[in-house]
Design an enzyme around this catalytic site. Structure first.
Site, PDB file in Angstrom:
ATOM      1  CB  CYS A  80       4.566   5.878  -8.557  1.00 22.77           C
ATOM      2  SG  CYS A  80       3.317   5.383  -9.767  1.00 22.77           S
TER       3      CYS A  80
ATOM      4  CG  HIS B 211       3.341   2.507  -5.324  1.00 23.02           C
ATOM      5  ND1 HIS B 211       3.031   3.763  -4.855  1.00 23.02           N
ATOM      6  CD2 HIS B 211       2.989   2.491  -6.637  1.00 23.02           C
ATOM      7  CE1 HIS B 211       2.505   4.490  -5.836  1.00 23.02           C
ATOM      8  NE2 HIS B 211       2.472   3.740  -6.926  1.00 23.02           N
TER       9      HIS B 211
ATOM     10  CD  GLU C 112       4.267   3.870  -1.602  1.00 20.61           C
ATOM     11  OE1 GLU C 112       3.303   4.342  -2.238  1.00 20.61           O
ATOM     12  OE2 GLU C 112       5.306   3.450  -2.164  1.00 20.61           O
TER      13      GLU C 112
END
Length: 258
Positions: A112, A220, A222
């Site tokens: 990001c 994202h 994660e």
């Protein structure tokens, strides 16, 4: 001993008055459980750390997302209200860190804001608000939705056939989440766009000629990294690169490799 991955933190004010450096737990979880590395949260402020020190301590770096944006002066533009908030201290650490890691072959993975930092550090520019561009969709997260809905997979990213991401993810189209307002305008000379959404927004990039792991995504990964196959592949490859760097650093003579 696990390789050490430095996680770039963000500056916040807790309870609107107490300054802190913070990092999302999901970043540490992805690094520890999927990349197989030890997460180390970095206070991204040149008053406390330097790029040479960080590169000596860490085996790789995760450039995380964050609400503050890269200051437009870093890519030759004037500040406007559309650019939002900034974190100039983080700019002062991450932008030179990207350049030095690319030059040395030390692994870096941008997410990001980190995706945007990679582009700016190497000479590219950003759109302050991509949803205002003709034909673009709103890539921001639903502001009042539960966390699971905010990070849900919402759009496809089309990958260049035969590219690094295609080989790594074993697909030419993957589903990803989207939680960003800014995006790449002009890619840096060495930044190669390998993934775009249906509206043409760049979402996956690599650094041309980089001798080490130097990839970034606008989404994202994660979130739910251990269960999502796309995220698992990205963090797994990043962790393997950091382990390779750590092993080379411990070898006689301290030779390094990505």
């Amino acid at each position: 001993m696990r390789p050490v991955i430095g996680i770039i933190g963000n500056a916040y004010e807790m309870n609107d008055r107490y300054p802190v450096h913070a990092g999302g737990t999901m970043n540490s979880q992805a690094v520890a459980e999927v990349a197989g590395a030890m997460p180390l949260l970095i206070p991204a402020d040149p008053r406390f750390v330097s790029v040479p020190e960080l590169m000596a301590v860490c085996d790789g770096f995760l450039l995380t997302g964050g609400q503050p944006n890269v200051h437009p002066s870093e890519y030759g533009e004037a500040e406007t209200p559309a650019h939002g908030r900034f974190d100039r201290a983080r700019d002062a650490i991450t932008l030179p860190l990207v350049r030095e890691c690319v030059a040395a072959g030390q692994p870096i993975f941008g997410i990001c804001r980190g995706f945007q930092e990679l582009n700016v550090a190497l000479g590219g520019t950003l759109h302050p608000e991509i949803r205002e561009l003709p034909g673009r969709m709103n890539h921001r997260m639903p502001p009042d939705a539960p966390l699971a809905e905010q990070f849900a997979l919402r759009h496809a990213v089309h990958l260049v056939e035969g590219g690094v991401f295609h080989r790594l993810l074993r697909a030419t189209e993957v589903m990803t989440n989207t939680l960003h307002g800014q995006g790449i305008c002009k890619p840096a000379p060495r930044v190669i766009v390998e993934g775009r959404t249906d509206d043409g927004t760049p979402e996956a990039v690599r650094v041309e000629g980089a001798v080490g792991f130097a990839l970034a995504v606008q989404w994202h990964p994660e979130w739910n990294a251990a269960e999502d196959p796309v995220s698992r592949a990205l963090f797994g490859a990043f962790g393997a690169a950091a382990a390779g760097w750590a092993a080379a650093k411990r070898a006689p003579g301290g030779a390094k490799s990505g």
